[in-house]
Structure formats: structure tokens, C-alpha cells
Design an enzyme around this catalytic site. Structure first.
Site, PDB file in Angstrom:
ATOM      1  N   GLY A  30       0.804  -1.216   0.000  1.00 54.28           N
ATOM      2  CA  GLY A  30       0.000   0.000   0.000  1.00 54.28           C
ATOM      3  C   GLY A  30       0.834   1.261   0.000  1.00 54.28           C
ATOM      4  O   GLY A  30       0.369   2.326   0.380  1.00 54.28           O
TER       5      GLY A  30
ATOM      6  N   ARG B 270      -1.326 -13.413  -5.035  1.00 53.71           N
ATOM      7  CA  ARG B 270      -2.781 -13.488  -4.884  1.00 53.71           C
ATOM      8  C   ARG B 270      -3.420 -12.916  -6.143  1.00 53.71           C
ATOM      9  O   ARG B 270      -2.728 -12.434  -7.030  1.00 53.71           O
ATOM     10  CB  ARG B 270      -3.204 -12.638  -3.684  1.00 53.71           C
ATOM     11  CG  ARG B 270      -2.626 -11.240  -3.778  1.00 53.71           C
ATOM     12  CD  ARG B 270      -3.260 -10.247  -2.847  1.00 53.71           C
ATOM     13  NE  ARG B 270      -2.504  -9.010  -2.793  1.00 53.71           N
ATOM     14  CZ  ARG B 270      -2.582  -8.025  -3.661  1.00 53.71           C
ATOM     15  NH1 ARG B 270      -3.416  -8.115  -4.697  1.00 53.71           N
ATOM     16  NH2 ARG B 270      -1.848  -6.936  -3.546  1.00 53.71           N
TER      17      ARG B 270
HETATM   18  P1  ADP Z   1       3.836  -1.439  -2.141  1.00 53.18           P
HETATM   19  O1  ADP Z   1       4.012  -2.905  -1.935  1.00 53.18           O
HETATM   20  O2  ADP Z   1       3.892  -0.645  -0.889  1.00 53.18           O
HETATM   21  O3  ADP Z   1       2.675  -1.105  -3.003  1.00 53.18           O
HETATM   22  P2  ADP Z   1       5.728  -1.308  -4.372  1.00 53.18           P
HETATM   23  O4  ADP Z   1       7.122  -1.759  -4.246  1.00 53.18           O
HETATM   24  O5  ADP Z   1       4.768  -2.194  -5.093  1.00 53.18           O
HETATM   25  O6  ADP Z   1       5.160  -0.962  -2.912  1.00 53.18           O
HETATM   26  O7  ADP Z   1       5.699   0.103  -5.044  1.00 53.18           O
HETATM   27  C1  ADP Z   1       4.503   0.832  -5.168  1.00 53.18           C
HETATM   28  C2  ADP Z   1       4.698   1.987  -6.134  1.00 53.18           C
HETATM   29  O8  ADP Z   1       5.723   2.871  -5.654  1.00 53.18           O
HETATM   30  C3  ADP Z   1       5.165   1.562  -7.510  1.00 53.18           C
HETATM   31  O9  ADP Z   1       4.109   1.158  -8.341  1.00 53.18           O
HETATM   32  C4  ADP Z   1       5.819   2.851  -7.969  1.00 53.18           C
HETATM   33  O10 ADP Z   1       4.839   3.791  -8.339  1.00 53.18           O
HETATM   34  C5  ADP Z   1       6.497   3.385  -6.731  1.00 53.18           C
HETATM   35  N1  ADP Z   1       7.902   2.894  -6.635  1.00 53.18           N
HETATM   36  C6  ADP Z   1       8.298   1.722  -6.095  1.00 53.18           C
HETATM   37  N2  ADP Z   1       9.637   1.553  -6.219  1.00 53.18           N
HETATM   38  C7  ADP Z   1      10.105   2.635  -6.857  1.00 53.18           C
HETATM   39  C8  ADP Z   1      11.427   3.074  -7.289  1.00 53.18           C
HETATM   40  N3  ADP Z   1      12.509   2.348  -7.078  1.00 53.18           N
HETATM   41  N4  ADP Z   1      11.524   4.272  -7.929  1.00 53.18           N
HETATM   42  C9  ADP Z   1      10.423   5.035  -8.149  1.00 53.18           C
HETATM   43  N5  ADP Z   1       9.169   4.679  -7.761  1.00 53.18           N
HETATM   44  C10 ADP Z   1       8.997   3.515  -7.126  1.00 53.18           C
END
Ligand code: ADP
Length: 449
Positions: free
Chosen positions: A164, A291
Site C-alpha cells: 500500500g 494473490r
Molecule cells: P507497495 O508494496 O507498498 O505497493 P511497491 O514496491 O509495489 O510498494 O511500489 C509501489 C509503487 O511505488 C510503484 O508502483 C511505484 O509507483 C512506486 N515505486 C516503487 N519503487 C520505486 C522506485 N525504485 N523508484 C520510483 N518509484 C517507485
């Protein structure tokens, strides 16, 4: 095949799972909190059991209550849906210990992919390209500086238990690192009870592109194309489309193949999603979701595959109903997530829905538990409906989506429908020329007006 499945969730996703079960001739048991007695998922299920008071921790996260409900109703499997207990390895283990089937991957995979540090290490070893960053968790400022100097600023500090978008902080230079680390740790501890953080290169203009995979318990794996989920507000997806306007078929096939190979090598079963950031022609793995995803209907629309049905079949030990050669990506699909929120301030807007009319027509799907007279409770996620539209081309899909959003009526509460109507008329969206920061900037500019 299972005779009776308990659906440990609520809202549109509970309904979605119920529908798949019905079509497979499986009886369903709904569980609900006292706030959800009148919910559509309860009305449609064959049986229902109240599992506790409104707060999620006392009901939809209440493992003993859910397991008791499954036992007294004689269910033989539990579908956890999305969110709540869907990625909880302890719950999956308890389900098995009660002699029931957890409809999802094995606990070992829930655990390894749930810890993002382990997930990234696993993917790196399996030949999946990952975002440059720390090898493992970061303990001290000095360690963080060392990694950051190597990969270059700005860097992103992320919670190992992440989800999230919580526990994520950017550090633009060495001086900002200490504070960013402490803030990220605090947020991670409060949100997940686990404060480990790691470090990643912060990408300036990536797209979020994810690959859907599907695997059975016999080593068969297929990939089902991609979804572009770059339109996010506060790292939360708002609109998803597939195929991504940024990829060509060769790039799609190549990243799909890598994801499928990694899935097979892990011995993973069920549905899964490989999330990547994509920048300047490169893919960077960020996490795997073990999931069903909220945006799974996009894939269903462009492949014709019922993902929930396949997920249930895989959990029952049946072989995949298709091989990679059978998977054909056809046309284009877009999903709009509709939330009960003010479309400018995003303040939740629970309450009574006084009037409701869902759009219809060719290639228009609405997944929602809403009806006129329904009272949206204030305790849960504000997602109230998903509108999924398919077209032979992206352009046709856009025209159809515009028409469908015009038809959509939800009165009595505020919703994000007006925002979606505006958004899809923006030239950058129409051109498909957006990255993960575009929507946030758009929303910020709108709020300043
Ligand atoms: P969560 O599990 O909290 O949702 P994620 O790792 O899936 O976290 O990342 C969620 C969002 O955050 C990604 O879709 C992207 O928009 C942004 N994000 C994640 N990692 C990076 C990164 N290394 N650089 C820039 N934006 C990032």
C-alpha cells in the site's frame, strides 16, 4: 473439485469469487461483520456467517472466527480474496491444519515473496532483472550511504514488509538519509509491526508494468500478458490498462517468458503477479503479489481466461486448462477503480446510496456490490466498483469507456467517477504518454486550482 468454498472477504471481490464458484457448481459461504449484514456478497451466497463486529481486526482478519465458520458450514476450501488474509502465510498454514484447502500458493511462497528483501534476492538469482539497490535489509546510516553512493542519489527507502505504498521515503542526498531512514522505519513499524527497510534506486520517470502468471501444481505455467498500472495516486493504482501502450509484442513476450520461468523454478502454484518498473527500455522487478489482483479483470478481458476459475482449479490440484500457445492477447482493456471519495480531496464518503445505475452494453463489465438503498459502511476500503471496458483497439476502448462513464450513476455519496471522466479526456492519457508520477502531478495541480 471442491463442493463448498468459504469466501473470506467482502465487497466486489467477494462477489467476483462467488460468481466463479457458482459457474463451477460450487456452493459458497459468505462471512461478514455486523456492518455488512445487508451486503450483496452476503445476499448472493448460499450461506452466510457473521464473524464479528465492524473493525477488520475483529472480523475479516479474525482467523479463529473464519476457521470456525468454515468448520461449522462444512466448507472444504477458503478463498481469501484480495487484501485482508490473502497474503498471510500463518493463516494459510492454519487453514491446511484444519484439513481445508487455502486457495492460493503454498505458505512458503507467501512468506518468501511477502518479504520484499527475500523476493528481490530470489528473483535476482532466477535471472529476473531487479531495481539496483541494497542486497538485503539496511541497519545503519553508514550502510545506507555506502549503497547510495554506489547506485547514485536519489534513493528510495522501502519497508521489507511493504504494501500500500507505506514505509516508502525518498532521500535526495547524503544529508537527507538519516531522517528518511528513521521515518521509513517508524512507518513500517506502525503499519506492519516489522521495521526492516531496504534501499532502491529511485527511478525518475518509470511506468509500472506487471505480468500476470498462472501455474498449476504440476509444473505447468503460462503468462497472460501485461497490465500498465502507472496511473497512481500516493502509490495506489487508480486506472489500469492492458496491453501497456509502452511495450511492443516482442518486449511483452520476453518479459512474460522470464516471469513464467521464474514461477516454474520456484515451484509456485496459482495466480501471481510480477510487478516491474519500466524505464528507458529496461524492466526492474519490484515485487511479486501472491494473490489475485484488483485489476485482474483487465487480463480477463484481453485473454478471455477466467482467472478465479483457474485459481480454484489449480488449488484443487487440476492441471491448467491451457498452454502458452493457447493464450492470445486480443484487443485492449481499461479498468477504472471507483471509490466512494470526494473526487478532489479524496476524503472518504461513506453513507447511503440513494440511486444506482450501472452502465452496460457490448464489452462493458461492472464488478460492484452496490445497489440503491445500500449503505456503504465507513470501516473499510473505499473501493465500491470497478468498471472494465474492452475494445478491439485502444481507441475503441477509450470511446466505449467515455460512454460507459457517462452512463454510470451513483447518487447519495461522492465518488471518483467525475475524476475518471476528466482524466480519460487528457491528451497525455489519450496518447498513453504517462509515467507513475503523472497522475499525482495532475491531481495536485487540480487541487491547487
Ligand atoms: P507497495 O508494496 O507498498 O505497493 P511497491 O514496491 O509495489 O510498494 O511500489 C509501489 C509503487 O511505488 C510503484 O508502483 C511505484 O509507483 C512506486 N515505486 C516503487 N519503487 C520505486 C522506485 N525504485 N523508484 C520510483 N518509484 C517507485
Amino acid at each position: 473439485m471442491f463442493e463448498k468454498v468459504l469466501i473470506a472477504n467482502r465487497g466486489e471481490i467477494a462477489l467476483r469469487i462467488h460468481r466463479a464458484c457458482r459457474e463451477m457448481g460450487i456452493h459458497t459461504v459468505a462471512v461478514h461483520s455486523t456492518a455488512d449484514e445487508d451486503a450483496m456478497h452476503v445476499r448472493l451466497a448460499d450461506e452466510s456467517v457473521c464473524i464479528g463486529p465492524p473493525p477488520s481486526k475483529d472480523s475479516y482478519l479474525n482467523m479463529p472466527a473464519i476457521l470456525s465458520a468454515a468448520t461449522i458450514t462444512g466448507a472444504d476450501a477458503i478463498h481469501p480474496g484480495v487484501g485482508f488474509l490473502s497474503e498471510n502465510a500463518d493463516f494459510a498454514t492454519m487453514v491446511a491444519e484444519h484439513g481445508l484447502t487455502f486457495i492460493g500458493p503454498d505458505p512458503v511462497h507467501l512468506r518468501s515473496m511477502g518479504d520484499k528483501v527475500t523476493a528481490k534476492r530470489t528473483m535476482r538469482e532466477l535471472g529476473v532483472p531487479v531495481v539496483p539497490g541494497s542486497e538485503g535489509a539496511i541497519d545503519t546510516d553508514e550502510e545506507a550511504w555506502r549503497v547510495a553512493e554506489k547506485i547514485g542519489y536519489p534513493v528510495l527507502i522501502k519497508a521489507a514488509a511493504g504494501g500500500g505504498g507505506r514505509g516508502m521515503k525518498v532521500a535526495v542526498n547524503r544529508a537527507a538519509m538519516g531522517d528518511a531512514l528513521r521515518l521509513a522505519r517508524n512507518e513500517a513499524r506502525n503499519a506492519f509491526g516489522y521495521e526492516a527497510v531496504y534501499l532502491e534506486k529511485y527511478l525518475g520517470h518509470p511506468r509500472h508494468i506487471e505480468i500476470q502468471v498462472l501455474a498449476d501444481a504440476h509444473g505447468n505455467v503460462v503468462h497472460l500478458g501485461d497490465r500498465d498500472c502507472s496511473l497512481q495516486r500516493r502509490h495506489q493504482k487508480m486506472l489500469e490498462e492492458g496491453p501497456s501502450p509502452a511495450l511492443n509484442p516482442d518486449q511483452r513476450a520476453e518479459i512474460g517468458r522470464r516471469a513464467a520461468e521464474a514461477t516454474r523454478a520456484m515451484g509456485y502454484k496459482g495466480v501471481g503477479t510480477f510487478e516491474f518498473l519500466y524505464e528507458d527500455g529496461q524492466f526492474y522487478f519490484i515485487e511479486m503479489n501472491t494473490r489475485l489482483q484488483v485489476e485482474h479483470p483487465v487480463t480477463e478481458a484481453i485473454t478471455g481466461v477466467d482467472l478465479v476459475r483457474e485459481q480454484i482449479r489449480a488449488a484443487a490440484g487440476l492441471p491448467l486448462a491451457m498452454s502458452q500457445g493457447d493464450v492470445v492477447i486480443q484487443g485492449h482493456a481499461i479498468e477504472c477503480r471507483i471509490n466512494a471519495e470526494n473526487p478532489r480531496t479524496f476524503v472518504p464518503s461513506p453513507g447511503k446510496v440513494t440511486d444506482y445505475h450501472a452502465p452496460g452494453g457490448l464489452s462493458v463489465r461492472v464488478d460492484s456490490g452496490l445497489y440503491a438503498g445500500y449503505r456503504i459502511p465507513p470501516y473499510y476500503d473505499s473501493l465500491i466498483a470497478k468498471l472494465i471496458v474492452h475494445g478491439q483497439t485502444r481507441n475503441e476502448c477509450l470511446m466505449r469507456l467515455r460512454r460507459a462513464l457517462e452512463e454510470f450513476v451513483v447518487e447519495g455519496v461522492e465518488t471518483t467517477i467525475p475524476l475518471h471522466r476528466k482524466l480519460i479526456a487528457e491528451p497525455e492519457f489519450i496518447d498513453g504518454a504517462y509515467d507513475i508520477h503523472w497522475l499525482q502531478r495532475y491531481v495536485d495541480a487540480m487541487t491547487e486550482d
